[in-house]
Scaffold this motif. Structure first.
Motif, short mmCIF file in Angstrom:
data_model
loop_
_atom_site.label_atom_id
_atom_site.label_comp_id
_atom_site.label_asym_id
_atom_site.label_seq_id
_atom_site.Cartn_x
_atom_site.Cartn_y
_atom_site.Cartn_z
N SER A 326 0.83 -1.22 0.00
CA SER A 326 0.00 0.00 0.00
C SER A 326 0.85 1.26 0.00
O SER A 326 0.44 2.28 0.54
CB SER A 326 -0.91 0.07 1.23
OG SER A 326 -1.87 -0.91 1.17
N SER A 327 2.03 1.19 -0.58
CA SER A 327 2.86 2.39 -0.62
C SER A 327 3.56 2.50 -1.97
O SER A 327 4.46 1.71 -2.27
CB SER A 327 3.90 2.35 0.50
OG SER A 327 4.83 3.38 0.31
N SER A 328 3.15 3.50 -2.78
CA SER A 328 3.83 3.63 -4.06
C SER A 328 5.23 4.21 -3.86
O SER A 328 6.12 3.99 -4.68
CB SER A 328 3.03 4.45 -5.07
OG SER A 328 2.32 5.48 -4.48
N MET A 362 -1.47 10.09 -8.65
CA MET A 362 -2.22 9.11 -7.85
C MET A 362 -3.59 8.92 -8.48
O MET A 362 -4.60 9.37 -7.93
CB MET A 362 -2.40 9.65 -6.43
CG MET A 362 -1.13 10.04 -5.75
SD MET A 362 -0.59 8.72 -4.68
CE MET A 362 0.96 9.37 -4.13
N THR A 365 -5.92 6.79 -6.27
CA THR A 365 -6.38 7.54 -5.10
C THR A 365 -7.49 8.51 -5.50
O THR A 365 -8.52 8.62 -4.83
CB THR A 365 -5.19 8.31 -4.47
OG1 THR A 365 -4.20 7.35 -4.11
CG2 THR A 365 -5.60 9.12 -3.27
N ALA A 404 0.64 11.93 0.10
CA ALA A 404 1.96 11.29 0.24
C ALA A 404 1.83 9.83 -0.18
O ALA A 404 0.77 9.22 -0.01
CB ALA A 404 2.42 11.38 1.68
N ALA A 405 2.96 9.29 -0.73
CA ALA A 405 2.90 7.93 -1.29
C ALA A 405 3.09 6.86 -0.21
O ALA A 405 3.96 6.00 -0.32
CB ALA A 405 3.95 7.80 -2.38
N VAL A 406 2.32 6.96 0.84
CA VAL A 406 2.41 5.98 1.93
C VAL A 406 1.00 5.47 2.26
O VAL A 406 0.02 6.08 1.83
CB VAL A 406 3.07 6.60 3.19
CG1 VAL A 406 4.52 6.88 2.97
CG2 VAL A 406 2.33 7.85 3.63
N PRO A 407 0.90 4.37 3.02
CA PRO A 407 -0.43 3.81 3.26
C PRO A 407 -1.39 4.79 3.95
O PRO A 407 -1.00 5.52 4.85
CB PRO A 407 -0.15 2.61 4.17
CG PRO A 407 1.27 2.26 3.94
CD PRO A 407 1.96 3.53 3.59
N GLY A 408 -2.63 4.78 3.48
CA GLY A 408 -3.71 5.45 4.20
C GLY A 408 -3.82 6.95 4.08
O GLY A 408 -4.66 7.56 4.73
N VAL A 409 -3.03 7.58 3.24
CA VAL A 409 -3.10 9.05 3.17
C VAL A 409 -4.27 9.51 2.30
O VAL A 409 -4.81 10.59 2.48
CB VAL A 409 -1.76 9.65 2.67
CG1 VAL A 409 -1.81 11.16 2.71
CG2 VAL A 409 -0.64 9.17 3.55
N GLY A 410 -4.66 8.65 1.36
CA GLY A 410 -5.77 8.99 0.46
C GLY A 410 -7.02 9.39 1.24
O GLY A 410 -7.73 10.33 0.87
N ASP A 439 -7.02 0.67 -0.25
CA ASP A 439 -5.71 1.30 -0.39
C ASP A 439 -4.77 0.39 -1.20
O ASP A 439 -4.02 0.85 -2.07
CB ASP A 439 -5.13 1.54 1.02
CG ASP A 439 -3.96 2.53 1.01
OD1 ASP A 439 -3.63 3.04 -0.07
OD2 ASP A 439 -3.40 2.79 2.09
N ARG A 442 -5.89 0.71 -4.80
CA ARG A 442 -5.62 2.01 -5.45
C ARG A 442 -4.12 2.25 -5.61
O ARG A 442 -3.69 2.90 -6.55
CB ARG A 442 -6.31 3.16 -4.70
CG ARG A 442 -5.84 3.44 -3.29
CD ARG A 442 -6.72 4.49 -2.62
NE ARG A 442 -6.15 4.91 -1.36
CZ ARG A 442 -6.76 4.82 -0.18
NH1 ARG A 442 -7.96 4.33 -0.10
NH2 ARG A 442 -6.17 5.25 0.92
N THR A 443 -3.31 1.70 -4.68
CA THR A 443 -1.85 1.87 -4.83
C THR A 443 -1.35 1.13 -6.07
O THR A 443 -0.50 1.63 -6.80
CB THR A 443 -1.12 1.40 -3.55
OG1 THR A 443 -1.71 2.04 -2.42
CG2 THR A 443 0.35 1.74 -3.59
N ASN A 446 -2.15 3.33 -8.87
CA ASN A 446 -1.22 4.48 -8.92
C ASN A 446 0.08 4.10 -9.63
O ASN A 446 0.58 4.81 -10.50
CB ASN A 446 -0.87 4.94 -7.49
CG ASN A 446 -2.06 5.60 -6.79
OD1 ASN A 446 -3.02 5.99 -7.44
ND2 ASN A 446 -1.99 5.71 -5.47
N1 ASP Z 1 -1.30 4.39 -0.43
C1 ASP Z 1 -1.37 5.23 -1.60
C2 ASP Z 1 -0.02 5.23 -2.30
O1 ASP Z 1 0.99 5.07 -1.68
C3 ASP Z 1 -1.83 6.63 -1.26
C4 ASP Z 1 -3.25 6.57 -0.75
O2 ASP Z 1 -4.17 6.60 -1.58
O3 ASP Z 1 -3.47 6.43 0.46
O4 ASP Z 1 0.02 5.39 -3.49
#
Ligand code: ASP
Length: 494
Positions: A326-328, A362, A365, A404-410, A439, A442-443, A446
């Motif tokens: 879950s982290s691009s 994204m 996202t 941000a390209a980390v889990p759960g920010v969307g 997530d 969607r990642t 992305n």
């Molecule tokens: N987890 C997604 C990503 O890293 C961002 C998100 O939608 O939470 O691309």
């Protein structure tokens, strides 16, 4: 010329896929073992209140559970959970370790070897324009799917209240983070792209700032006398090869890491919540699938010679890893490796398009934000006008850039989208329980979008290899000690 031999054994994407499937199976077993055995070992007979309150293995682990009275199954479940956490984290640390050096060295070396500052500008404009366009298309796909399917239509009020109550505290934290984001003006955000201290940017792992540093160093190298630039470029080229080799080493444990990452996610999954939000989840997943498997291949077909099978075979390790992590951002080194080595986009394009895409592009996202906004509006019986939906397209495009390209920010950025059209923020608590699973999907989307744009930009600049050339270049990617260069091989053969 001799046909190069392919590396023996199962291809990487198959190994990762096997890891993924096994991980889902073990995760489901741990999930069940946790809910049945661990709770009873703790003397809790009625688990529903805990589960409804969102108590997961993660929370319980933090509380030091299970106690000495816990049974064998419970202990095994916790052991598997801890061991998989360790392997997953180890792998993610390995990827984070590579992210900054690979962007810096390959971008500086790539731009310097281009020796053409006008071309750098052209590639930049092309890349960002295509990124913005595909993001707007993605939200539209999400909006159309949600309007046609209507997943929030007639959603039972008591289920909504129950789900919202269970996740209220978590949702409030997300809404709080979004408020902090909003307090930054557009000027601040733009200014933040330019690092004050390049070493600070690298230490903080700020990808966009590292991209700017790499670009500046590369451009400056083309503007100084060749005799001064050459040794520096050679160092950067050498370091690029070193970091790419480290990616290959880290990738050796990818199938096990994917297994570990997925066990953790599935073990924590609230199956009950998933069942209640199945229509919403399916709508989002359908939209994402249309984007990944219809829209992107269609764009590729229109603008490049890359066919369906070639594209997905090349990028599947990155897609599967994005799905599991879950982290691009964390997936970025693998995405670069797939795009360059397996898809055949040359390094100077890959080293710009992929890091920039991982940070600002994204599509998945944005699509999910469109679906979530319509779902929440329908759930509260609010109609969205065409103008509202257009506002969603605009705000979700901007919000996805800031994600941000980390889990759960969307879901944090979803706050901004909902506020733009006056949809109640309480809706966030309702969908939070299934956010991790969306997530993951969607990642993957992305990352797929970034790869597609790299191929389009690469082909438009005449920097996309043919499939045969990619295969030829792939020979010799094994971990030989000091492998010979192609010309040295010819010399050795006499
Ligand atoms: N987890 C997604 C990503 O890293 C961002 C998100 O939608 O939470 O691309």
């Amino acid at each position: 010329m001799e046909t190069p031999k392919k590396p023996a054994g199962l291809a990487l994407h198959w190994k990762i896929l096997i890891g993924l499937v096994l991980g889902i199976a073990v995760g489901l077993i741990v999930n069940r073992a946790w809910t049945d055995a661990t709770w009873s070992a703790l003397g809790v007979n009625d688990t529903s209140s805990f589960i409804a309150a969102g108590t997961s293995m993660e929370d319980s682990k933090a509380e030091g559970m299970p106690n000495e009275n816990a049974g064998f199954v419970a202990h095994s479940a916790v052991f598997i959970r801890n061991a998989t956490d360790f392997i997953g984290d180890l792998f993610m640390n390995g990827l984070r370790f590579i992210a900054v050096p690979i962007v810096l060295f390959s971008l500086a070396a790539g731009v310097a070897s281009l020796n053409d500052t006008a071309k750098v500008g052209r590639i930049g404009v092309k890349t960002i324009t295509i990124y913005l366009a595909t993001t707007a298309v993605a939200i539209s796909v999400g909006l159309v799917a949600a309007n046609l399917i209507g997943p929030g239509q007639g959603f039972p009020e008591e289920v909504r209240e129950q789900l919202a109550a269970a996740e209220q505290a978590n949702a409030d934290t997300r809404i709080g983070s979004a408020e902090a984001q909003k307090s930054r003006s557009t000027w601040d955000i733009l200014l933040d792209i330019f690092p004050r201290n390049p070493f600070g940017a690298m230490a903080a792992g700020n990808t966009l700032q590292v991209v700017v540093t790499g670009l500046l160093v590369g451009i400056a190298l083309t503007l100084i006398p060749k005799k001064d630039a050459d040794p520096v470029v050679r160092v950067f080229e050498g370091m690029t090869r070193v970091t790419i080799k480290i990616v290959e080493i880290v990738l050796l444990i990818a199938p096990y890491a994917v297994f570990a990452l997925i066990v953790t996610v599935i073990a924590d999954l609230g199956v009950e919540v998933l069942r209640k939000l199945v229509a919403y989840c399916l709508t989002a997943v359908l939209g994402l699938a249309i984007m990944m498997f219809v829209v992107y291949p269609a764009v590729l077909r229109a603008f490049t010679p890359v066919r369906y099978g070639r594209f997905f075979r090349a990028i599947s390790p990155a897609q599967l890893l994005a799905f599991s992590s879950s982290s691009s951002g964390a997936t970025m080194p693998v995405t670069m490796e797939c795009v360059e080595k397996r898809l055949g986009v040359k390094e100077d394009i890959t080293s710009f398009v992929i890091p920039v895409g991982a940070t600002i592009n994204m599509d998945g996202t944005a699509l999910y934000q469109g679906v979530a906004a319509v779902f929440i509006a329908q759930m509260y019986g609010l109609g969205l006008t065409f103008g509202d939906q257009l506002t969603i397209v605009l705000t979700a495009t901007l919000a996805s850039i800031g994600t941000a390209a980390v889990p759960g920010v969307g879901i944090v950025m979803l706050v901004i989208v909902l506020e733009s059209v006056g949809i109640p923020l309480e809706g966030i608590a309702v969908i939070l329980g299934v956010d991790r699973i969306i997530d993951m999907c969607r990642t993957s989307c992305n990352v797929t979008g970034d790869c597609m744009v790299a191929a389009v930009v690469g082909h438009s600049e005449g920097e996309l290899l043919s499939e045969a050339d990619v295969e030829r270049a792939a020979a010799g990617t094994e971990l030989d000690e000091h492998p010979l260069e192609e010309d040295e091989v010819i010399e050795a053969r006499g």
